[in-house]
Design a protein around this motif. Structure first.
Motif, PDB file in Angstrom:
ATOM      1  N   ASP A   1      17.069  -9.233 -53.819  1.00 50.28           N
ATOM      2  CA  ASP A   1      16.185  -8.270 -52.964  1.00 50.28           C
ATOM      3  C   ASP A   1      15.655  -8.990 -51.866  1.00 50.28           C
TER       4      ASP A   1
ATOM      5  N   ASP B   1      12.188  -9.201 -50.064  1.00 54.38           N
ATOM      6  CA  ASP B   1      10.687  -8.947 -50.602  1.00 54.38           C
ATOM      7  C   ASP B   1      10.099  -8.701 -49.222  1.00 54.38           C
TER       8      ASP B   1
ATOM      9  N   GLN C   1       8.428   1.925 -49.653  1.00 46.56           N
ATOM     10  CA  GLN C   1       9.747   1.535 -50.151  1.00 46.56           C
ATOM     11  C   GLN C   1      10.614   2.705 -49.571  1.00 46.56           C
TER      12      GLN C   1
ATOM     13  N   PRO D   1      18.713  -4.396 -50.171  1.00 49.69           N
ATOM     14  CA  PRO D   1      17.818  -4.417 -51.643  1.00 49.69           C
ATOM     15  C   PRO D   1      16.227  -4.554 -51.401  1.00 49.69           C
ATOM     16  N   TRP D   2      15.682  -3.783 -50.664  1.00 48.01           N
ATOM     17  CA  TRP D   2      14.156  -3.854 -50.183  1.00 48.01           C
ATOM     18  C   TRP D   2      13.390  -3.989 -51.728  1.00 48.01           C
ATOM     19  N   GLU D   3      12.434  -4.779 -51.840  1.00 43.28           N
ATOM     20  CA  GLU D   3      11.274  -4.778 -52.655  1.00 43.28           C
ATOM     21  C   GLU D   3      10.001  -4.700 -51.943  1.00 43.28           C
TER      22      GLU D   3
END
Length: 164
Positions: free
Chosen positions: A36, A38, A55, A66-68
């Motif tokens: 991810d 972050d 998000q 893969p954003w968190e």
């Protein structure tokens, strides 16, 4: 949407920064895969139910990554359910970064409106640049640290890395 357009303090950090630095120090031409990215921010005024909107916005603006996205002001609300023990509320983004699991990953980077780079590194940058993985005991137990180092396969991915 750009992260720096947030009305709150923000940074991209943890594994995204660590991987970039360690890949460079190992001479890797291709970046390592990220579980991810972050994007942490701190906004005490925001209601917890507003957080998922960020998000969605960044996933739409930067698809395929893969954003968190996490408001660090809300961590204490879900931490016990996820990790099994309660934690006290945080008071700033820097305090939040200081709680991340390893000293080498307790690093965040952001750009201001003038494109000046800012680094949040409450424990310094030595562990990151010396490729040393040590437990940050602020919120992580020794057991959790050992489990994380096994699952992350640091020394397989980056042979010059030392755990402890």
């Amino acid at each position: 949407m750009r992260a720096r357009d947030c009305r709150s303090a923000w940074c991209i950090g943890a594994g995204a920064v660590r991987n970039l630095v360690w890949d460079h120090l190992h001479g890797y031409a291709t970046p390592s895969d990220l579980a991810d990215i972050d994007l942490a921010y701190f906004d005490e005024q925001e209601l917890p139910e507003e957080e998922p909107r960020h998000q969605e916005i960044i996933a739409h603006a930067c698809p395929g990554l893969p954003w968190e996205v996490t408001n660090q002001a809300h961590v204490h609300l879900w931490f016990e359910k996820y990790f099994g023990y309660p934690v006290t509320p945080l008071h700033s983004l820097a305090e939040a970064v200081a709680t991340w699991p390893e000293f080498a990953t307790s690093v965040g980077i952001c750009l201001d409106e003038d494109d000046a780079l800012h680094i949040i590194a409450p424990w310094g940058l030595d562990d990151l640049f010396e490729m040393r993985v040590r437990c940050n005991p602020v919120r992580v137990s020794e057991e959790t640290f050992l489990s994380r180092t096994r699952s992350k396969r640091y020394m397989e991915r980056w042979p010059k890395v030392r755990v402890r």
